[in-house]
Write a protein that holds these residues in place. Structure first.
Motif, mmCIF file in Angstrom:
data_model
loop_
_atom_site.group_PDB
_atom_site.id
_atom_site.type_symbol
_atom_site.label_atom_id
_atom_site.label_comp_id
_atom_site.label_asym_id
_atom_site.label_seq_id
_atom_site.Cartn_x
_atom_site.Cartn_y
_atom_site.Cartn_z
ATOM 1 N N ALA A 274 0.840 -1.195 0.000
ATOM 2 C CA ALA A 274 0.000 0.000 0.000
ATOM 3 C C ALA A 274 0.875 1.245 0.000
ATOM 4 O O ALA A 274 2.052 1.210 0.319
ATOM 5 N N ILE A 275 0.274 2.341 -0.389
ATOM 6 C CA ILE A 275 0.981 3.611 -0.435
ATOM 7 C C ILE A 275 1.261 4.095 0.981
ATOM 8 O O ILE A 275 0.417 3.974 1.865
ATOM 9 N N SER A 276 2.482 4.630 1.180
ATOM 10 C CA SER A 276 2.812 5.125 2.516
ATOM 11 C C SER A 276 1.892 6.269 2.880
ATOM 12 O O SER A 276 1.469 7.044 2.035
ATOM 13 N N GLU A 277 1.649 6.372 4.144
ATOM 14 C CA GLU A 277 0.859 7.504 4.592
ATOM 15 C C GLU A 277 1.733 8.743 4.521
ATOM 16 O O GLU A 277 2.893 8.715 4.934
ATOM 17 N N LEU A 278 1.187 9.809 3.975
ATOM 18 C CA LEU A 278 1.989 11.005 3.830
ATOM 19 C C LEU A 278 2.145 11.713 5.167
ATOM 20 O O LEU A 278 1.253 11.676 6.015
ATOM 21 N N GLU A 283 1.346 15.874 2.883
ATOM 22 C CA GLU A 283 -0.085 15.968 2.643
ATOM 23 C C GLU A 283 -0.456 17.382 2.172
ATOM 24 O O GLU A 283 -1.221 17.558 1.231
ATOM 25 N N GLU A 284 0.145 18.355 2.837
ATOM 26 C CA GLU A 284 -0.128 19.741 2.464
ATOM 27 C C GLU A 284 0.362 20.036 1.056
ATOM 28 O O GLU A 284 -0.325 20.685 0.268
ATOM 29 N N ALA A 285 1.564 19.548 0.776
ATOM 30 C CA ALA A 285 2.135 19.767 -0.557
ATOM 31 C C ALA A 285 1.233 19.127 -1.605
ATOM 32 O O ALA A 285 0.938 19.726 -2.639
ATOM 33 N N TYR A 286 0.810 17.921 -1.304
ATOM 34 C CA TYR A 286 -0.046 17.183 -2.234
ATOM 35 C C TYR A 286 -1.340 17.951 -2.520
ATOM 36 O O TYR A 286 -1.759 18.094 -3.670
ATOM 37 N N LYS A 287 -1.918 18.500 -1.451
ATOM 38 C CA LYS A 287 -3.151 19.275 -1.637
ATOM 39 C C LYS A 287 -2.880 20.540 -2.444
ATOM 40 O O LYS A 287 -3.665 20.921 -3.312
ATOM 41 N N ALA A 288 -1.742 21.162 -2.127
ATOM 42 C CA ALA A 288 -1.406 22.414 -2.820
ATOM 43 C C ALA A 288 -1.177 22.164 -4.310
ATOM 44 O O ALA A 288 -1.522 22.998 -5.154
ATOM 45 N N ILE A 289 -0.591 21.017 -4.625
ATOM 46 C CA ILE A 289 -0.370 20.680 -6.038
ATOM 47 C C ILE A 289 -1.715 20.565 -6.754
ATOM 48 O O ILE A 289 -1.921 21.145 -7.824
ATOM 49 N N THR A 310 9.136 11.804 -3.808
ATOM 50 C CA THR A 310 8.665 10.608 -4.511
ATOM 51 C C THR A 310 7.312 10.132 -3.996
ATOM 52 O O THR A 310 6.444 9.742 -4.773
ATOM 53 N N GLU A 311 7.123 10.151 -2.686
ATOM 54 C CA GLU A 311 5.844 9.701 -2.132
ATOM 55 C C GLU A 311 4.702 10.613 -2.569
ATOM 56 O O GLU A 311 3.585 10.151 -2.769
ATOM 57 N N VAL A 312 5.009 11.889 -2.713
ATOM 58 C CA VAL A 312 3.979 12.808 -3.201
ATOM 59 C C VAL A 312 3.631 12.488 -4.654
ATOM 60 O O VAL A 312 2.455 12.439 -5.035
ATOM 61 N N TYR A 313 4.675 12.218 -5.454
ATOM 62 C CA TYR A 313 4.407 11.824 -6.844
ATOM 63 C C TYR A 313 3.507 10.595 -6.873
ATOM 64 O O TYR A 313 2.579 10.508 -7.674
ATOM 65 N N THR A 337 18.396 4.951 -12.076
ATOM 66 C CA THR A 337 17.194 5.060 -11.238
ATOM 67 C C THR A 337 16.700 3.718 -10.733
ATOM 68 O O THR A 337 15.513 3.559 -10.502
ATOM 69 N N THR A 338 17.592 2.765 -10.570
ATOM 70 C CA THR A 338 17.127 1.457 -10.112
ATOM 71 C C THR A 338 16.371 1.552 -8.797
ATOM 72 O O THR A 338 15.375 0.871 -8.610
ATOM 73 N N GLN A 339 16.848 2.399 -7.910
ATOM 74 C CA GLN A 339 16.169 2.504 -6.612
ATOM 75 C C GLN A 339 14.742 3.024 -6.773
ATOM 76 O O GLN A 339 13.815 2.516 -6.167
ATOM 77 N N LEU A 340 14.614 4.028 -7.626
ATOM 78 C CA LEU A 340 13.295 4.625 -7.841
ATOM 79 C C LEU A 340 12.334 3.627 -8.483
ATOM 80 O O LEU A 340 11.184 3.492 -8.061
ATOM 81 N N ILE A 341 12.815 2.904 -9.494
ATOM 82 C CA ILE A 341 11.956 1.929 -10.166
ATOM 83 C C ILE A 341 11.475 0.897 -9.147
ATOM 84 O O ILE A 341 10.304 0.530 -9.130
#
Ligand code: ADP
Ligand code: ZN
Length: 815
Positions: A274-278, A283-289, A310-313, A337-341
């Motif tokens: 599951a997606i990590s909890e922000l 969370e604020e950044a995500y809302k602002a986006i 990354t979690e926000v993306y 970007t192996t870590q990111l993938i």
């Protein structure tokens, strides 16, 4: 007669018109590939752009054949590709060449084969067609030239096309012929037994005699209930500890059935999480986006290193997927970007496709087809800039990670496009949103935020409130003066390394190689050995004991004595990562030291292995180049040491300060991502330089303020647009003449906006002399008109016979 305009993948601006028979009208569509005769003997693959009935002023040739049954390029792609050609001043053919996987454009020998029919259809065939079909019954595939032999005539395209139209044969390029998707077998309960009650009845029936079968069935039922994933026979049998025979019995009874699925070469088969909890800030950044997306197409997420961008993306991706939209995730260099993938795969599993220029043709074509068919596994594509050429139909979100990176720009060949900018245009064409992310945004992007063109969202704290690394400078001038240097290391840096290692932490040492590889110089006469093909000094490569040219690859064995004066007084000037590695091994013989640069990561997976060893703390000290700066996430770095910062700052380019700030900030950002504040020690001859001062305070805004003022005063982007024209020739005189003709012609419409010709730092590469002319376009001038003027001058230039050999490269928005 009908005509078709075809794009050929060549650097000529116009399209080419061919004719084709009326009968094929239903087989031809824009975006399909056709082969056409070109020149005297050649056959080229091209893309159909437009079908019409206007005869051009010249006699047209007929198209040879149609390669596709459905378009390989969709209308949205074409629209974007035309924009690229127009904006970056190249031909649409050049864009096609870059955009399509090369296998699509092979001028390969085409194969035809008989179509497998469900039932024999009655088709009327001409005698010639019959001959071909008969031959195909004996031989599964024929080349065009074999068909020519069978019919004893040159032009057989018509017959083949007719057979195509009658749906008797199919035409395939050899590449496709070889391309067999991997298929894998899975098992499932037959439909009749899917419900619990029917299964129970069956189980009861089985229980007495076939205990093992019963167990296998139960397991299958449970697995099917637990996971939506296909179940491999092996897995099932292993779980039930049963033999093949048991499964075979169940299959025979029709209780269990087998089915096949096409398997992606690049399939993900782990469990998704599951997606990590922000965090609150995330969370604020995500809302602002999202807020910003209500009004603007583009938003910058400016988040300090390790702030958890990354979690926000990931959250934003999730939202786009919920709306059934496709997502494109662009990174500067996919190899790094192996870590990111890994992180993305954890969340999105098989919905993620990786598009990688180093993947095999097959793998890339697979991603292409998956997108074309709108498959679920191609909902999210991650890739370097070339991933934007894929056949998206429904993009909802484009993420451009590390948007400031210079490697988003394609230098060669044309189109010389900036991946970030082209992605923004692509996004707008799809009515998608574009999210740019960086800890150190480019000046241009930040300017666009401050002027209100883009939205701006900030993350100013690291995730988990880990403090930003503490940056300190070591004055090299003083250290040398006070004799506190051991080799390239100040005592202070050595002490800090020792301390960090003592605490069980890992250390990163950064040495920028650019322009700073070790050059050999004679201490008697001051001469450095030069490349014979380029105007640069050769650099010393320790492990082969060679002198090499970084521009053309020329190499000679290391010299013993100076070529100029003959004395044996050659010495090294500057140093690269190899020297650092060698020295540090001497000072810390008991620790595990690894080097990461282009030389040590050339082999496949070499890079991944280093990362892996670093993550598992099997490396104590990692010495490396820029590669270290690219988004690595290690949790145990106590110290980052920069051996010498000055060469970055003194680079003769208007972006030097921006670039060094970005690079040093990113390198520093590798420190202390775990729980504890990290240390960064930077050796420099002049700690008072403004860039270093703002870096110390982690003050991006101050850096921006300084930089933007300079750019304004001296007329650089974002206040002007730049177009750089490079002229090249083997003959120096001719190159000079050509350049002065060109610059003079440009001065007529553009007057003082033209700078140069100015010789670059390296004036000769691979025996070609080169020079630059720069055009500055003030923001209130019409770019279109400017480009039209420039194109006219360029066409005029190309028609001058004496300058024929001169190569000219036009680079819009050079980096
Ligand atoms: P950035 O891309 O901004 O440099 P990352 O996204 O790599 O930062 O995040 C830094 C570290 O913090 C990573 O190890 C990541 O797993 C962790 N992290 C970030 N956000 C969360 C979250 N919401 N929950 C758990 N861990 C997180
Ligand atoms: Zn050279």
């Amino acid at each position: 007669m009908l005509y078709v305009d075809v794009i050929l993948p060549i650097p000529i601006k116009n399209t080419f018109t061919y004719n084709f028979p009326q009968s094929l009208i239903d087989n031809l569509d824009a975006g399909m590939r056709v082969t056409v005769p070109f020149g005297k003997t050649k056959i080229q693959t091209g893309i159909v752009l437009h079908i019409h009935d206007e005869k051009p002023a010249y006699d047209t040739k007929e198209i040879d054949q149609i390669l596709d049954e459905v378009p390989v390029i969709n209308k949205r792609q074409l629209r974007h590709w035309f924009w690229l050609a127009d904006y970056y001043m190249c031909s649409i053919g050049e864009v096609v060449r870059t955009g399509l996987p090369s296998a699509f454009l092979l001028e390969s020998e085409t194969l035809i084969s008989k179509k497998q029919q469900e039932e024999e259809k009655e088709v009327d065939l001409t005698d010639e067609e019959y001959l071909i079909v008969e031959a195909l019954e004996r031989q599964s595939a024929l080349r065009i030239q074999e068909v020519q032999a069978i019919l004893e005539k040159q032009n057989v395209v018509k017959q083949i096309q007719s057979l195509l139209a009658k749906d008797v044969i199919s035409v395939e390029e050899e590449v496709f012929e070889q391309y067999v998707p991997k298929r894998k077998t899975f098992v499932r309960l037959a439909k009749a037994y899917e419900t619990e009650s029917s299964l129970n009845a069956l189980l009861e029936e089985l229980s007495a005699r076939a205990n093992k079968q019963r167990e296998v069935l139960l397991n299958l039922f449970m697995l099917q209930a637990q996971t939506k994933k296909p179940i491999a026979p092996k897995k099932l049998l292993k779980k039930s500890d049963a033999s093949d025979g048991v499964l075979r019995a169940l299959l025979d009874k029709g209780v269990v059935e087998r089915y096949e699925l096409q398997e992606d070469r690049n399939i993900f088969d782990g469990e998704t999480i599951a997606i990590s909890e922000l965090s609150e800030a995330q969370e604020e950044a995500y809302k602002a986006i999202n807020q910003s997306f209500q009004e603007k197409d583009v938003c910058l997420l400016h988040g300090v290193t390790s702030s958890g961008k990354t979690e926000v993306y990931i959250q934003c991706i999730e939202d786009a997927l919920k709306q059934d939209k496709q997502v494109l995730y662009l990174v500067p260099e996919i190899a790094l970007t192996t870590q990111l993938i890994g992180r993305l795969q954890k969340h999105f599993g098989h919905q993620l496709s990786v598009y990688h220029s180093r993947y095999s043709v097959h793998e890339r074509i697979e991603v292409w087809h998956n997108l074309q068919e709108g498959k679920e596994k191609a909902q999210i594509v991650i890739g370097a800039r070339s991933a934007m050429f894929l056949p998206y139909s429904n993009l909802g979100l484009i993420i451009v990670d590390e948007e400031h990176e210079a490697s988003f720009k394609q230098q060669n060949p044309a189109p010389r496009y900036n991946g970030r900018d082209a992605a923004i245009v692509l996004g707008i064409q799809h009515k998608a949103k574009i999210l740019l992310g960086s800890a150190t945004p480019s000046i241009e992007t930040y300017h666009n935020c401050l002027t209100g063109k883009y939205g701006l969202v900030e993350l100013t704290q690291r995730f988990g409130n880990v403090p930003m690394p503490k940056i300190r400078y070591i004055n090299l001038k003083e250290a040398y003066h006070k004799k506190q240097m051991t080799g390239r290391f100040s005592q202070e840096l050595l002490d800090a390394i020792k301390h960090s290692l003592g605490q069980g932490e890992q250390v990163i040492l950064f040495q920028n190689r650019r322009g700073f590889s070790p050059v050999v110089e004679c201490t008697t006469c001051g001469v450095s050995p030069q490349c014979t093909n380029c105007d640069v000094s050769l650099t010393y490569h320790e492990y082969r004991k060679q002198l090499r040219c970084h521009y053309c690859g020329y190499s000679i064995a290391m010299l013993i004595s100076c070529m100029a004066c003959g004395k044996e007084t050659l010495d090294y000037k500057g140093f690269g990562t190899q020297q650092i590695e060698k020295e540090i091994t001497k000072y810390f013989p008991d620790y595990r030291i690894q080097r990461m640069d282009q030389d040590t990561t050339r082999r496949k997976h070499a890079y991944e292995k280093i990362i892996e060893r670093m993550v598992h703390r099997k490396i104590d000290i990692l010495v490396g180049t820029q590669m270290l700066a690219k988004g690595l996430d290690f949790s145990n770095i106590g110290l980052v040491g920069v051996l010498q910062a000055d060469n970055l700052l003194n680079f003769p380019d208007f972006r030097a300060h921006e670039r060094s700030f970005q690079l040093l900030q990113q390198v520093a950002g590798r420190a202390g991502r775990g729980l504890k504040q990290g240390d960064v020690l930077i050796q420099t001859y002049d700690p008072s330089q403004t860039t270093l001062q703002v870096l110390k305070d982690n003050d991006y805004k101050q850096m921006y303020a300084n930089e933007i003022e300079q750019r304004k005063d001296f007329g650089y982007p974002p206040f002007v647009k730049l177009i750089r024209i490079t002229l090249r020739d083997r003959n120096y005189q001719k190159m000079r003449q050509a350049a002065s003709w060109y610059a003079q012609a440009m001065r007529v419409p553009f007057s003082t906006q033209v700078l140069g010709p100015e010789d670059p730092a390296v004036g000769r590469i691979r025996n070609q002399y080169l020079t630059h002319i720069m055009l500055k376009i003030p923001s209130h001038h019409s770019i279109k008109q400017t480009k039209d003027n420039l194109q006219r001058i360029h066409n005029q230039f190309e028609s001058i016979r004496g300058f024929r050999s001169v190569r000219v490269v036009i680079d819009v928005d050079p980096i």
